[in-house]
Design an enzyme around this catalytic site. Structure first.
Site, PDB file in Angstrom:
ATOM      1  N   ASP A 179       0.836  -1.205   0.000  1.00 34.97           N
ATOM      2  CA  ASP A 179       0.000   0.000   0.000  1.00 34.97           C
ATOM      3  C   ASP A 179       0.869   1.253   0.000  1.00 34.97           C
ATOM      4  OD1 ASP A 179      -2.125  -1.732   0.398  1.00 34.97           O
ATOM      5  OD2 ASP A 179      -2.076  -1.485   2.582  1.00 34.97           O
TER       6      ASP A 179
HETATM    7  N1  URA Z   1      -1.051  -5.978   3.968  1.00 40.70           N
HETATM    8  C1  URA Z   1      -1.514  -4.710   4.006  1.00 40.70           C
HETATM    9  O1  URA Z   1      -2.512  -4.441   4.647  1.00 40.70           O
HETATM   10  N2  URA Z   1      -0.845  -3.780   3.321  1.00 40.70           N
HETATM   11  C2  URA Z   1       0.277  -4.021   2.614  1.00 40.70           C
HETATM   12  O2  URA Z   1       0.849  -3.119   2.014  1.00 40.70           O
HETATM   13  C3  URA Z   1       0.744  -5.348   2.595  1.00 40.70           C
HETATM   14  C4  URA Z   1       0.062  -6.307   3.282  1.00 40.70           C
END
Ligand code: URA
Length: 241
Positions: free
Chosen positions: A108
């Site tokens: 993310d």
């Molecule tokens: N899980 C998440 O919530 N975000 C990420 O970036 C990777 C795994």
């Protein structure tokens, strides 16, 4: 005029990708540990590393000329795409422009930590595919102090909108710090799991992808994967935990 022998000597290819001296590589071949396109190779064998599938002890050597594999420590605020329409910095802008690489899976926008980038489509596909169950380990700083029961729920599976999560490894490292290791790759999975057990994530860092970790790689920095790391990755994909 005689024909030039085709390809490169197998021991030379093996030595180049890190299996030791040419002599040591000859021994691997003589011991019957090396296959080319699925067949045990004989000493003196020549290969075209672009075409032939070479494996040692059943594990593909993986490094074909022209293929690159980078490990990036992604900072928060950098987007995991090849190009961003909103003008934000992308992960591919943090690594060399040539050869062109793409991210394996995604983190993310606000997630930090390890991300692989490669032009090796075959490896990328296998890493990203949930059937290989490659572990990904995260450190999550959370709101509140998760109880033992909350940590147990993370381990046993949490009901999310897209179904129950698979069993995971979870532990509390300090009152607000959770270590969570999952082997699925659902969208925002770690954030949603922690939210569901009542502890929204404040900061999330991926610290391991299968056998690959590097606590010394600073945010925003990258390095190529070593041959040993690539082999470990191949081994983990061949033999999921
Ligand atoms: N899980 C998440 O919530 N975000 C990420 O970036 C990777 C795994």
């Amino acid at each position: 005029m005689t024909d030039a022998p085709q390809g490169e000597r197998l021991q030379k290819v093996l030595a180049r990708v890190g299996f030791g001296s040419r002599r040591a590589c000859e021994e691997l071949i003589a011991d019957g540990l090396v296959t080319v396109n699925g067949e045990v190779a004989e000493l003196g064998r020549r290969v075209d590393p672009e075409v032939d599938r070479v494996a040692v002890d059943g594990i593909p050597i993986g490094v074909r000329p022209g293929l690159v594999h980078f490990l990036l420590n992604k900072p928060a605020g950098v987007v995991t795409t090849a190009s961003d329409t909103h003008g934000r910095t992308t992960v591919v802008e943090l690594v060399p422009a040539e050869p062109r690489v793409f991210p394996v899976g995604r983190l993310d926008l606000d997630t930090e930590g390890l991300l692989l980038l490669t032009n090796d489509g075959d490896l990328a596909q296998r890493i990203a595919h949930p059937s290989h169950g490659l572990e990904k380990e995260y450190l999550a700083e959370v709101d509140g102090e998760p109880s033992r029961a909350a940590v147990r729920r993370l381990r046993e599976g949490v009901d999310l909108a897209d179904g129950r999560t698979a069993p995971a490894k979870a532990s509390l490292l300090s009152p607000n710090l959770v270590r969570l290791t999952i082997h699925e790759g659902r969208n925002r999975q770690v954030r949603r799991m922690l939210e569901e057990v009542g502890h929204p994530v404040r900061r999330l860092i991926r610290v391991r992808i299968g056998p690959i970790a590097d606590p010394r790689l600073a945010p925003g920095r990258w390095r190529p994967l070593g041959n040993g790391e690539l082999r470990a990755l191949e081994r983990a994909l061949a033999d999921p935990a």
